[in-house]
Design a protein around this motif. Structure first.
Motif, mmCIF file in Angstrom:
data_model
loop_
_atom_site.group_PDB
_atom_site.id
_atom_site.type_symbol
_atom_site.label_atom_id
_atom_site.label_comp_id
_atom_site.label_asym_id
_atom_site.label_seq_id
_atom_site.Cartn_x
_atom_site.Cartn_y
_atom_site.Cartn_z
ATOM 1 N N ASP A 147 10.887 0.053 1.754
ATOM 2 C CA ASP A 147 9.529 0.539 2.013
ATOM 3 C C ASP A 147 9.550 1.624 3.083
ATOM 4 O OD1 ASP A 147 8.200 -1.280 0.249
ATOM 5 O OD2 ASP A 147 8.549 -2.868 1.697
ATOM 6 N N MET A 148 10.360 1.395 4.106
ATOM 7 C CA MET A 148 10.549 2.352 5.189
ATOM 8 C C MET A 148 12.021 2.355 5.552
ATOM 9 S SD MET A 148 7.449 1.237 7.750
ATOM 10 C CE MET A 148 5.726 1.506 7.327
ATOM 11 N N TRP A 149 12.479 3.447 6.145
ATOM 12 C CA TRP A 149 13.855 3.465 6.595
ATOM 13 C C TRP A 149 14.020 4.396 7.789
ATOM 14 C CZ3 TRP A 149 12.257 5.676 2.030
ATOM 15 C CH2 TRP A 149 12.430 7.048 1.880
ATOM 16 N N ILE A 150 15.011 4.070 8.597
ATOM 17 C CA ILE A 150 15.359 4.856 9.775
ATOM 18 C C ILE A 150 16.796 5.319 9.607
ATOM 19 C CG2 ILE A 150 15.745 4.798 12.273
ATOM 20 C CD1 ILE A 150 13.621 2.590 12.418
ATOM 21 N N THR A 151 17.029 6.593 9.836
ATOM 22 C CA THR A 151 18.381 7.139 9.774
ATOM 23 C C THR A 151 18.883 7.363 11.195
ATOM 24 O OG1 THR A 151 17.844 8.251 7.687
ATOM 25 C CG2 THR A 151 19.830 8.980 8.849
ATOM 26 N N SER A 152 19.988 6.704 11.539
ATOM 27 C CA SER A 152 20.566 6.816 12.878
ATOM 28 C C SER A 152 21.961 7.402 12.771
ATOM 29 C CB SER A 152 20.649 5.436 13.547
ATOM 30 O OG SER A 152 19.376 4.825 13.639
ATOM 31 N N PRO A 153 22.413 8.111 13.794
ATOM 32 C CA PRO A 153 23.766 8.676 13.754
ATOM 33 C C PRO A 153 24.813 7.578 13.618
ATOM 34 C CG PRO A 153 22.484 9.604 15.564
ATOM 35 C CD PRO A 153 21.689 8.459 15.029
ATOM 36 N N ALA A 154 25.869 7.870 12.895
ATOM 37 C CA ALA A 154 26.979 6.929 12.765
ATOM 38 C C ALA A 154 27.817 6.946 14.027
ATOM 39 C CB ALA A 154 27.835 7.300 11.558
ATOM 40 N N ARG A 155 28.604 5.894 14.199
ATOM 41 C CA ARG A 155 29.546 5.859 15.314
ATOM 42 C C ARG A 155 30.592 6.962 15.141
ATOM 43 N NH1 ARG A 155 32.924 1.195 16.078
ATOM 44 N NH2 ARG A 155 33.063 1.152 13.818
ATOM 45 N N THR A 156 31.166 7.349 16.259
ATOM 46 C CA THR A 156 32.265 8.311 16.220
ATOM 47 C C THR A 156 33.435 7.742 17.020
ATOM 48 O OG1 THR A 156 31.411 9.467 18.178
ATOM 49 C CG2 THR A 156 30.722 10.297 16.020
ATOM 50 N N GLY A 157 34.614 8.305 16.794
ATOM 51 C CA GLY A 157 35.773 7.884 17.571
ATOM 52 C C GLY A 157 36.598 6.835 16.848
ATOM 53 N N THR A 158 37.509 6.217 17.587
ATOM 54 C CA THR A 158 38.427 5.231 17.029
ATOM 55 C C THR A 158 37.665 4.052 16.432
ATOM 56 O OG1 THR A 158 40.070 5.820 18.679
ATOM 57 C CG2 THR A 158 40.376 3.734 17.525
ATOM 58 N N GLY A 159 38.003 3.693 15.207
ATOM 59 C CA GLY A 159 37.358 2.556 14.559
ATOM 60 C C GLY A 159 36.031 2.877 13.902
ATOM 61 N N ALA A 160 35.626 4.148 13.917
ATOM 62 C CA ALA A 160 34.321 4.493 13.360
ATOM 63 C C ALA A 160 34.300 4.376 11.841
ATOM 64 C CB ALA A 160 33.936 5.915 13.775
ATOM 65 N N ASP A 161 35.442 4.552 11.204
ATOM 66 C CA ASP A 161 35.511 4.456 9.748
ATOM 67 C C ASP A 161 35.794 3.011 9.352
ATOM 68 O OD1 ASP A 161 35.892 4.631 7.056
ATOM 69 O OD2 ASP A 161 37.487 6.149 7.148
ATOM 70 N N PRO A 162 34.824 2.316 8.721
ATOM 71 C CA PRO A 162 35.062 0.903 8.357
ATOM 72 C C PRO A 162 36.177 0.737 7.340
ATOM 73 C CG PRO A 162 33.051 1.726 7.336
ATOM 74 C CD PRO A 162 33.490 2.779 8.312
ATOM 75 N N PRO A 165 0.820 -1.205 0.000
ATOM 76 C CA PRO A 165 0.000 0.000 0.000
ATOM 77 C C PRO A 165 0.854 1.254 0.000
ATOM 78 C CG PRO A 165 -0.008 -1.062 2.156
ATOM 79 C CD PRO A 165 0.694 -1.992 1.217
ATOM 80 N N ALA A 166 0.211 2.376 -0.180
ATOM 81 C CA ALA A 166 0.931 3.639 -0.331
ATOM 82 C C ALA A 166 1.299 4.213 1.028
ATOM 83 C CB ALA A 166 0.082 4.641 -1.120
ATOM 84 N N TRP A 167 2.256 3.572 1.714
ATOM 85 C CA TRP A 167 2.786 4.102 2.947
ATOM 86 C C TRP A 167 4.292 3.944 2.887
ATOM 87 C CZ3 TRP A 167 5.198 -0.226 3.676
ATOM 88 C CH2 TRP A 167 4.538 -1.445 3.592
ATOM 89 N N GLY A 168 4.952 4.480 3.861
ATOM 90 C CA GLY A 168 6.386 4.266 3.897
ATOM 91 C C GLY A 168 7.156 5.555 3.958
ATOM 92 N N GLY A 169 8.413 5.468 3.585
ATOM 93 C CA GLY A 169 9.303 6.603 3.660
ATOM 94 C C GLY A 169 10.086 6.594 4.955
ATOM 95 N N SER A 170 10.654 7.735 5.294
ATOM 96 C CA SER A 170 11.448 7.866 6.498
ATOM 97 C C SER A 170 10.547 7.785 7.729
ATOM 98 C CB SER A 170 12.187 9.202 6.478
ATOM 99 O OG SER A 170 12.949 9.368 7.657
ATOM 100 N N ILE A 171 10.959 6.978 8.701
ATOM 101 C CA ILE A 171 10.174 6.805 9.917
ATOM 102 C C ILE A 171 11.074 6.984 11.134
ATOM 103 C CG2 ILE A 171 8.502 5.242 8.848
ATOM 104 C CD1 ILE A 171 9.989 2.906 10.234
ATOM 105 N N THR A 172 10.450 7.138 12.291
ATOM 106 C CA THR A 172 11.169 7.152 13.559
ATOM 107 C C THR A 172 11.015 5.777 14.197
ATOM 108 O OG1 THR A 172 9.273 7.843 14.892
ATOM 109 C CG2 THR A 172 10.590 9.587 13.816
ATOM 110 N N PRO A 173 11.854 5.439 15.185
ATOM 111 C CA PRO A 173 11.720 4.137 15.844
ATOM 112 C C PRO A 173 10.347 3.865 16.434
ATOM 113 C CG PRO A 173 13.861 5.068 16.344
ATOM 114 C CD PRO A 173 13.095 6.134 15.614
#
Length: 258
Positions: free
Chosen positions: A238-253, A12-20
């Protein structure tokens, strides 16, 4: 089997960016593909929240092989389950992030879809490892090129060019293995089935939902991607959640790959 009866195929026509918060009441589906960035603790907390609300009949894990999934014991302590699954020796991020998902799953059955390294190598050499899941159909040239470019970007531009086609084949095999486990879980439990996997596998265009649309088009599949950068309106979920990336040592894969 009830789940093979005709169902509403189009979402159905729902979705997009969502919160937890939206994870507490997701739309009805047969299969929920819950993506993640593997080392993002927020993503695993969100997956556990969704699983607790959905109360699925089965979970399919990218991180477990079939033999490991068969060893899951409901109610085990984190340390005991870690040892039973040999998780800490597997190379996946720390088990403490994933344990909450097992707890939320309650009495759900568990299925493993991890692909043995030997099978991945065979796929990279052009062998058909799983029959009937689209792996015998070559990608269109433009699709092959696009996927190779994505693999190149995902590996920080550090892979030799001659490896990229094999990496695409390996990714297709992983998607097929996850879809195969979903089909088995649906047959065994009647669903709903939740897939715990990287967000690349949750993509509707090339991931597990795309494979399932080919092999069991009657299944209602909902993809929930979790990302660290806003994917924009054309996100392949269909839906997606954007969360902050890690920071600090090892944050860059890319650091580990270098």
């Amino acid at each position: 089997m009830k789940w093979l009866l005709p169902l509403v195929i189009a979402c159905p026509a729902w979705g997009g960016s969502i919160t937890p918060d939206a994870l507490d009441k997701l739309p009805v589906a047969d299969v929920y593909v819950l993506g993640e960035i593997h080392d993002n603790a927020d993503h695993h907390q969100n997956q556990a929240r969704a699983v607790a609300a959905l109360r699925p009949g089965a979970l399919v894990w990218e991180m477990l092989g079939p033999d490991q999934a068969a060893r899951v014991v409901h109610g085990a302590t984190m340390a005991d389950l870690d040892a039973l699954l040999d998780w800490s020796g597997s190379g996946w991020p720390e088990f403490s992030m994933y344990f909450q998902i097992f707890v939320a799953a309650d009495e759900a059955a568990h299925y493993g879809a991890d692909v043995p390294r030997s099978d991945l190598m065979r796929a990279m050499d052009g062998e058909i490892v799983i029959a009937g899941y689209g792996l015998d159909v070559p990608l269109a040239p433009e699709d092959q090129v696009a996927r190779e470019l994505e693999q190149d970007a995902a590996h920080c531009g550090l892979l030799p060019a001659e490896m990229l086609a094999g990496m695409v084949a390996a990714q297709r095999l992983r998607d097929a293995a996850l879809a195969q486990a979903v089909v088995q879980a649906m047959a065994d439990t009647g669903g709903p089935v939740v897939v715990i996997a990287g967000s690349g596998h949750a993509r509707r265009d090339i991931g597990v939902p795309a494979v399932l649309a080919q092999v069991v088009p009657a299944l209602r599949v909902l993809s929930v991607g979790q990302v660290q950068d806003d994917p924009g309106p054309d996100a392949p979920f269909d839906m997606w959640i954007t969360s902050p990336a890690r920071t600090g040592t090892g944050a860059d894969p890319c650091d580990a790959l270098r």
